[in-house]
Scaffold this active site. Structure first.
Site, PDB file in Angstrom:
ATOM      1  N   ASP A 143       1.101  -1.524   0.297  1.00 45.90           N
ATOM      2  CA  ASP A 143       0.464   0.121  -0.310  1.00 45.90           C
ATOM      3  C   ASP A 143       0.860   1.102   0.455  1.00 45.90           C
ATOM      4  O   ASP A 143       2.112   0.846   0.431  1.00 45.90           O
ATOM      5  CB  ASP A 143      -1.208   0.119   0.993  1.00 45.90           C
ATOM      6  CG  ASP A 143      -1.914   1.423   1.346  1.00 45.90           C
ATOM      7  OD1 ASP A 143      -2.066   1.990   0.251  1.00 45.90           O
ATOM      8  OD2 ASP A 143      -3.291   0.389   2.047  1.00 45.90           O
TER       9      ASP A 143
HETATM   10  C1  BGC Z   1      -4.812   3.152  -0.049  1.00 48.05           C
HETATM   11  C2  BGC Z   1      -4.611   2.476  -1.682  1.00 48.05           C
HETATM   12  C3  BGC Z   1      -4.899   2.949  -2.096  1.00 48.05           C
HETATM   13  C4  BGC Z   1      -3.383   3.560  -2.058  1.00 48.05           C
HETATM   14  C5  BGC Z   1      -2.883   4.452  -4.088  1.00 48.05           C
HETATM   15  C6  BGC Z   1      -3.583   4.116   0.173  1.00 48.05           C
HETATM   16  O1  BGC Z   1      -3.480   5.149   0.941  1.00 48.05           O
HETATM   17  O2  BGC Z   1      -4.671   2.542   1.420  1.00 48.05           O
HETATM   18  O3  BGC Z   1      -6.451   2.042  -1.733  1.00 48.05           O
HETATM   19  O4  BGC Z   1      -4.719   2.396  -3.245  1.00 48.05           O
HETATM   20  O5  BGC Z   1      -3.734   4.695  -1.319  1.00 48.05           O
HETATM   21  O6  BGC Z   1      -3.653   5.617  -3.907  1.00 48.05           O
END
Ligand code: BGC
Length: 771
Positions: free
Chosen positions: A279
């Site tokens: 993530d």
């Molecule tokens: C989120 C993800 C997301 C990623 C990219 C993170 O803060 O938890 O679900 O895909 O950001 O934007």
């Protein structure tokens, strides 16, 4: 050369058009070879620097606070970018958020792409219809591809353990079988467009408060039977190119460096052949994370160090990580790129046109089947077209429908119709999609005089309610990534509903919420409808259900509690912990998430899992449970005994008579059948043995205890119509399940006779049965 997507155009050689000489020198471009063989070949031809480049993803948007600019090839306002390797014919990875539609990370107030939004993940789960989930996935992935992306960050399949979770709306509910099946179907749809799907957030990132510092503590065997089972089923059924590890720690260890989770469970027991991406901002080490199973660091600039950049290069050079592991990381990424078709079906140089009208229909069909009718006293719904005066109140229903916030935010074609609400920065703004329920209701009943009030003035709403034959009150609640919500509707909406309901007995409450909310007014409301976040076609879908053009066939994928006291954690874990101080969330309910907890504790929720009313009635008969080739097969008949067509969602639950599970029973399968009045269908469901087993952590295996098991057939977890018994003998299977060999339980068999009278639900229209 500049491409129309705004980045550097990277020339990609297509397998199909590679001249024979090039094909001979680049055998990995031959699509007749297996993805594994192709990945192995290309990795051999790569330099160490090229391998390192593949495992390092740049955040795709400007971050002014850090004076960060993404590399030139990145798409505007995107989540990530991994440069391609032109000399080898490997395209870049252009990465976008798209849980519910193609999103934009906003770089400035007016820089965003306008795309179609699906209804929330919970709405899609509420359809209990994997065919619609697959169609929705294909629709958003086609828009992603048209927008220049080939990796899409969704779906999310974290179980709803915490109904206040700010991202519950993105997920698929509280039951592993339902959630895993819906997410698996979404992945199939996404990848049908040659776009990699990223299943997220692995694992147990079930609340937003303290998400990057909390430790989710749960017995490992219980996790296998619940949250991890949802991922396991989604992976088997969907075969995603990548899995995204989560922000949180699991039993004390960060998910993105948890060897047990990534190497042991995911790549070991489940044989996952793809890659693990982190993530955004979830990496805490270089070699340690890579050796634990992380293959790609995402969104660099958001971690405290570029771990998979120079630190990983130095770790390999210093012998702290064998070069073979770096090779494996690159091989896994390339394998998914070949398997999903990123190399054979490259992104074009220019944005492709999007047929918004047709994509909106996909979204509308999804919502039309996801709306749940929770209460219908005196059969007040469907609304009579003969009514003379209708009052519509609240929820900005004159302009559109609300959607959720954070990285999944979709900016709709036509723009945000209620601008200026919510945080200016992330996770805002609050976006209302231009699909007005008021306009759609007026379209359904052109002879009715319709008035609209915002609901800000409760006294005026009461006065007008007395004028109207019927009142429809819309109530909204915004939920967003990075913050959890209260279960109480904001902005005095409870008071508005109570007052209007007291003034006019013919009242209907339509909720547009991220998930469950408390309903102190429920006894006063005549009808209650949960429309979730309704998506780009939300207005017409709501109007169709309210006027009866569509029978409400949504069923709850989450339990609606009656009070906070009923939750395993009545206080939100971490809410009183000082900011930045790590804390533990103890899942003392173990695998008994959602309805299992309520049944185990003998609690009666406001509305149970699986519940939802229809405008017709169904009768169930001939329930039989038998063993066939070592599998439990449950069969029954369902008949529409009402006077109009409608869709039944018969649900099969199982449980051991002797107890011994986390809860008395579990969902073991279901069907969704559209039936004309008087029509009936014969259904047969094969149960996945893992749903009859417990996970033995010491023996690393699934085990079914011999004995008598009850099989219940009903219309919700709390409403069983028929039951049967079956004897199961002892059975065990190693944790290593391998590739899917089981029939997903939604593949039901309809007998030939029944098919003539009333065919099973089909994919053809999405909102109507084929007749
Ligand atoms: C989120 C993800 C997301 C990623 C990219 C993170 O803060 O938890 O679900 O895909 O950001 O934007």
């Amino acid at each position: 050369m500049k491409s129309a997507f705004g980045g550097l155009l990277v020339l990609v050689l297509l397998a199909a058009s590679v001249p024979a000489r090039a094909a001979a020198s680049r055998p990995w471009l031959n699509s007749a070879l297996s993805p594994d063989a192709r990945a192995a070949l290309v990795v051999k031809a790569m330099t160490r620097q090229e391998k390192l480049a593949l495992v390092f993803d740049y955040f795709g948007s400007l971050v002014p606070d850090k004076s960060y600019r993404p590399p030139q090839g990145a798409r505007m306002g995107s989540a990530g970018y991994v440069p391609g390797i032109p000399r080898l014919g490997i395209p870049p990875q252009w990465i976008t958020d798209a849980s519910l539609g193609v999103a934009t990370q906003r770089e400035s107030a007016d820089a965003y792409r306008e795309r179609t939004a699906l209804p929330s993940g919970l709405a899609t789960a509420a359809t209990w219809n994997p065919l619609l989930a697959r169609r929705g996935g294909a629709m958003i992935a086609a828009e992603a591809r048209a927008s220049g992306f080939n990796v899409l960050l969704g779906p999310g399949v974290n179980l709803v353990r915490e109904p206040r979770g700010g991202r519950d709306f993105e997920y698929a509910g509280e039951d592993p079988l339902l959630a895993g099946t819906i997410a698996g179907a979404q992945i199939r749809g996404i990848q049908s467009q040659h776009v990699i799907a990223a299943l997220k957030h692995f694992a147990l990132n079930d609340q937003e408060t303290g998400r990057s510092i909390l430790s989710a503590d749960i017995d490992r065997g219980q996790a296998r039977q619940s949250d991890l089972l949802a991922f396991e089923l989604a992976i088997e059924q969907g075969d995603p190119g990548t899995v995204m590890c989560a922000y949180n720690r699991l039993n004390g260890v960060y998910s993105c460096q948890d060897r047990w989770l990534l190497q042991g469970v995911l790549k070991g027991d489940w044989d996952f052949p793809g890659y693990v991406m982190s993530d955004w901002g979830a990496v805490h080490s270089a070699a340690a994370a890579a050796l634990a199973g992380l293959d790609q660091e995402s969104g660099w600039i958001l971690d405290s160090q570029p771990y998979f950049g120079a630190p990983l290069r130095q770790a390999v050079a210093a012998g702290k990580m064998p070069p073979t592991r770096l090779e494996e990381m690159a091989r896994r990424i390339l394998r998914s790129m070949f398997a999903v078709g990123l190399v054979a079906h490259p992104i074009g140089d220019h944005p492709a046109p999007i047929d918004f009208a047709s994509d909106e229909q996909v979204s509308e069909a999804d919502e039309a089947q996801g709306i749940v009718l929770l209460k219908n006293a005196g059969a007040i719904l469907p609304l009579p077209r003969t009514m003379k005066r209708l009052l519509v109140v609240g929820g900005h229903a004159d302009r559109g429908v609300i959607s959720g916030g954070g990285s999944s935010t979709v900016f709709p074609a036509g723009g945000n119709v209620v601008p200026g609400l919510g945080p200016k920065g992330f996770p805002g703004p609050v976006v209302y999609l231009p699909s007005s329920p008021l306009a759609a209701l007026m379209g359904q009943s052109p002879m009715t005089e319709v008035r609209y009030l915002s609901g800000d003035d409760i006294d005026e709403a009461v006065r007008q309610a007395k004028w109207a034959d019927h009142v429809v009150v819309f109530a909204t609640q915004w939920a967003a990534e990075s913050q959890d919500v209260s279960l109480t509707l904001p902005d005095d909406q409870d008071a508005l509903i109570s007052a209007v309901a007291a003034a006019n007995a013919h009242n209907v409450v339509v909720l547009e919420t991220g998930g469950p909310v408390l309903m102190p007014w429920v006894s006063k409301a005549a009808a209650v409808v949960e429309a979730w976040y309704p998506g780009s076609g939300g207005g017409p879908a709501i109007a169709q259900v309210l006027f009866g053009g569509v029978d409400p066939s949504g069923r709850l994928p989450v339990t609606f509690p009656e009070s906070l006291a009923q939750l395993p954690n009545p206080g939100l874990p971490g809410e009183s912990v000082p900011q930045g101080k790590p804390f533990d969330v103890r899942y003392r309910e173990g695998a008994a998430a959602g309805y299992k907890w309520y049944e185990k504790q003998r609690l009666t929720p406001q509305f149970p899992f699986g519940y939802g009313l229809s405008y017709t009635r169904f009768r169930y008969s001939n329930l039989a449970a038998r063993m066939d080739s070592g599998r439990l097969v449950v069969s029954f008949e369902v008949t529409n005994v009402g006077s109009r067509e409608g869709a039944a969602v018969p649900q099969v639950y199982v449980g051991p008579r002797a107890g011994g599970w986390e809860a008395p029973r579990r969902l073991a399968g279901w069907s969704k059948v559209s039936l004309a009045a008087g029509g009936s269908a014969a259904i047969s469901i094969t149960v996945d043995p893992r749903l009859l087993a417990t996970f033995d952590e010491a023996g690393q295996s699934w085990r079914i205890a011999p004995g008598t098991y009850a099989v219940w057939l009903g219309e919700s977890s709390a409403d069983t119509r028929l039951s049967a018994e079956v004897q199961l003998s002892a059975w065990s299977h190693s944790a290593r399940w391998g590739t899917a060999t089981e029939l997903p339980s939604y593949y039901h068999v309809v007998s030939p006779a029944a098919r003539r009278a009333a065919p099973a639900w089909t994919d053809r229209s999405g909102s109507r049965a084929a007749r």
